[in-house]
Enzyme design. Sequence first.
Site, mmCIF file in Angstrom:
data_model
loop_
_atom_site.group_PDB
_atom_site.id
_atom_site.type_symbol
_atom_site.label_atom_id
_atom_site.label_comp_id
_atom_site.label_asym_id
_atom_site.label_seq_id
_atom_site.Cartn_x
_atom_site.Cartn_y
_atom_site.Cartn_z
ATOM 1 N N SER A 48 -4.415 13.410 -49.503
ATOM 2 C CA SER A 48 -5.559 12.307 -48.856
ATOM 3 C C SER A 48 -5.811 11.202 -50.002
ATOM 4 O O SER A 48 -4.894 11.331 -50.914
ATOM 5 C CB SER A 48 -7.028 13.344 -49.538
ATOM 6 O OG SER A 48 -7.570 12.606 -50.146
ATOM 7 N N LYS B 110 -5.069 17.771 -51.283
ATOM 8 C CA LYS B 110 -5.120 18.454 -49.836
ATOM 9 C C LYS B 110 -3.648 17.757 -49.430
ATOM 10 O O LYS B 110 -3.461 17.141 -49.858
ATOM 11 C CB LYS B 110 -6.034 17.460 -49.489
ATOM 12 C CG LYS B 110 -7.707 17.182 -50.005
ATOM 13 C CD LYS B 110 -8.633 17.542 -49.271
ATOM 14 C CE LYS B 110 -8.713 17.341 -47.871
ATOM 15 N NZ LYS B 110 -10.233 17.567 -47.557
ATOM 16 N N GLN C 63 -6.240 0.335 -7.338
ATOM 17 C CA GLN C 63 -5.258 -0.352 -8.621
ATOM 18 C C GLN C 63 -5.845 0.880 -9.934
ATOM 19 O O GLN C 63 -4.763 0.535 -11.238
ATOM 20 C CB GLN C 63 -5.534 -1.759 -8.946
ATOM 21 C CG GLN C 63 -4.658 -1.969 -9.675
ATOM 22 C CD GLN C 63 -4.334 -3.174 -9.456
ATOM 23 O OE1 GLN C 63 -3.723 -4.235 -8.999
ATOM 24 N NE2 GLN C 63 -5.059 -4.483 -10.375
ATOM 25 N N ASN D 298 0.721 -1.361 -0.071
ATOM 26 C CA ASN D 298 -0.469 -0.165 0.186
ATOM 27 C C ASN D 298 0.686 1.117 0.319
ATOM 28 O O ASN D 298 0.551 2.126 -0.707
ATOM 29 C CB ASN D 298 -1.085 0.064 1.160
ATOM 30 C CG ASN D 298 -2.214 -0.876 1.179
ATOM 31 O OD1 ASN D 298 -2.247 -1.659 0.150
ATOM 32 N ND2 ASN D 298 -3.022 -1.483 2.059
ATOM 33 N N GLU E 256 -4.913 18.366 -36.077
ATOM 34 C CA GLU E 256 -6.965 17.661 -35.663
ATOM 35 C C GLU E 256 -6.766 16.744 -34.642
ATOM 36 O O GLU E 256 -7.769 16.521 -33.904
ATOM 37 C CB GLU E 256 -7.273 17.110 -36.993
ATOM 38 C CG GLU E 256 -7.724 18.023 -37.975
ATOM 39 C CD GLU E 256 -7.999 17.543 -39.513
ATOM 40 O OE1 GLU E 256 -9.457 16.846 -39.028
ATOM 41 O OE2 GLU E 256 -7.243 17.181 -40.122
ATOM 42 N N HIS F 85 -16.614 36.699 -31.611
ATOM 43 C CA HIS F 85 -17.330 35.872 -31.809
ATOM 44 C C HIS F 85 -17.039 35.108 -33.379
ATOM 45 O O HIS F 85 -17.691 34.960 -34.574
ATOM 46 C CB HIS F 85 -18.591 36.709 -32.384
ATOM 47 C CG HIS F 85 -18.931 37.083 -30.969
ATOM 48 N ND1 HIS F 85 -19.890 36.944 -30.145
ATOM 49 C CD2 HIS F 85 -18.623 38.920 -30.872
ATOM 50 C CE1 HIS F 85 -19.860 37.834 -29.310
ATOM 51 N NE2 HIS F 85 -19.276 39.197 -29.080
ATOM 52 N N LYS G 257 -3.667 4.280 -12.420
ATOM 53 C CA LYS G 257 -2.861 4.021 -12.703
ATOM 54 C C LYS G 257 -2.850 4.286 -14.886
ATOM 55 O O LYS G 257 -2.432 5.309 -15.595
ATOM 56 C CB LYS G 257 -2.080 2.991 -13.289
ATOM 57 C CG LYS G 257 -0.696 3.008 -11.391
ATOM 58 C CD LYS G 257 -0.886 1.631 -11.347
ATOM 59 C CE LYS G 257 -0.925 1.464 -9.922
ATOM 60 N NZ LYS G 257 -1.839 1.724 -9.065
HETATM 61 N N1 ARG Z 1 -1.421 -3.011 -7.374
HETATM 62 C C1 ARG Z 1 -1.253 -3.181 -6.234
HETATM 63 C C2 ARG Z 1 -2.285 -1.005 -6.826
HETATM 64 O O1 ARG Z 1 -1.691 -1.386 -7.578
HETATM 65 C C3 ARG Z 1 -0.726 -2.488 -5.301
HETATM 66 C C4 ARG Z 1 -1.279 -2.705 -3.556
HETATM 67 C C5 ARG Z 1 -2.253 -3.551 -2.996
HETATM 68 N N2 ARG Z 1 -1.806 -3.610 -2.317
HETATM 69 C C6 ARG Z 1 -3.250 -4.638 -1.335
HETATM 70 N N3 ARG Z 1 -3.261 -4.592 -0.065
HETATM 71 N N4 ARG Z 1 -3.339 -5.509 -2.170
HETATM 72 O O2 ARG Z 1 -2.811 -0.494 -5.727
#
Ligand code: ARG
Length: 474
Positions: free
Chosen positions: A293, A299, A338, A126, A306, A172, A341
């Site tokens: 194109s 073009k 989790q 954690n 874009e 505008h 990410k």
């Molecule tokens: N892979 C987990 C995450 O990205 C890591 C932490 C997991 N902790 C746990 N107590 N299962 O959050």
Amino acid sequence: MTDNASDKPQTATGGQGQAMWGGRFSAKPAELMQAINVSIGFDKRLWAQDLAGSRAHARMLISQGVIASADGEEILKGLEAIGAEIVAGTFPFRDEYEDIHMNIEARLRELIGPVAGRLHTARSRNDQVAVDFRLWVREACERSAGQLEALQRALIAQADVYADALMPGFTHLQPAQPVTFGHHLMAYVEMFGRDASRFRDARARMNECPLGAAALAGSPFPIDRHATAATLGFDRPTANSLDSVSARDFALEALSAASITATHLSRLAEEIVLWTTPMFGFIKLTDAFTTGSSIMPQKKNPDAAELIRAKVGRILGSLTTLTVVMKGLPLAYSKDMQEDKVPTFEAFDALELSLLAMAGMVADLTPNTDKMAAAAGAGFSTATDLADWLVRTLNMPFRDAHHVTGSAVKAAEIKGVDLAELALADLQAIEPRITSDIYSVLTPAASAASRISYGGTAPAQVRAQVARWKELLG
Ligand code: ARG
């Protein structure tokens, strides 16, 4: 289930032929459980941060006497070998070890044996993931701020060259008053400057180290959190162990800064799309930043612009995703986190590519100064200058001057000419006190040059801002 299970004697797979936390389990998880749980596919991107956190933690454990020096040195050597394997592409990333933390620890055990298990003393996944992710987001903020500055430099270089190139200023999207191309580009320099400072602010606020909070309550071992914080370049350790493992607002803040930056990028991208269309024809991009194109040979499409315009969807979407993930989570850690990410990686990948491509495109563009200057005079864009002349020279109240000017615009429209092409007699028919001096303010160049208030579009003001920014960016 305990995160410190790896301190117990185990084999590489956790002693039960199962996961590393498998001590109290007698059966393997269902395949679907593994499928939903596994994160190595994406959190392998945290490998460098994970190794840095582990090194700092191991050194601290040694100097605090929590683990023996000899064991600690073994661990450090093993971590170094793992880093080399990852760089060489030979490291075995394995789904059965769930995430980057356990993949590295399992490999460490394979390389140096059971002593590897001592690394996880006074630590939990954690606080481990909290520090890894914070380090990653911190670096992303630094990179983004740097790329924003590179983009600013590209804009400033063009603004310097075209400080007095006339173009229509719009409100505008209707022609409003003449401005200069340099002035227009410098508006974005201001926006991107604030964006960079938002990333720097976010970085400063997030720069506290959660390592040592352990699972959620802190550690009974005599650890030195100030030491690990300093080793990892943090200003201080976080002050509440629950908050340390629960907080993701540092990522939300970084994603907010990314979203605002992306909206600015999309506005500039939109202008590039408009300006390159032949009906505007204000700028040209080279073949390097356009595509053709497959069916229409004439073009040249501004695809990069874009795509940058579109990336804001992904980036703002990531902010929304993480906000919803975090909303309503009880303290402390929950596995929901989790899911922090993927959106964050995705947002910064998109942002960084957009910033680099935008800087490339800005450096690549060439304005068609004749076409822009001609457009700057169209649409009676000096009408305000005419009104201002009446106020200044004839001491007319602005509302009356506005009315007189409206009549002049109408007369020019009927004759199909610009204001500057109206005969003096035509103007005097509307307001007899008008003299030929009025023509000195009716050209777009005179109009722009007259706007000398601080931050105005007069070329001298634009150059002053270019100089100020050059100084600021060093
Ligand atoms: N892979 C987990 C995450 O990205 C890591 C932490 C997991 N902790 C746990 N107590 N299962 O959050």
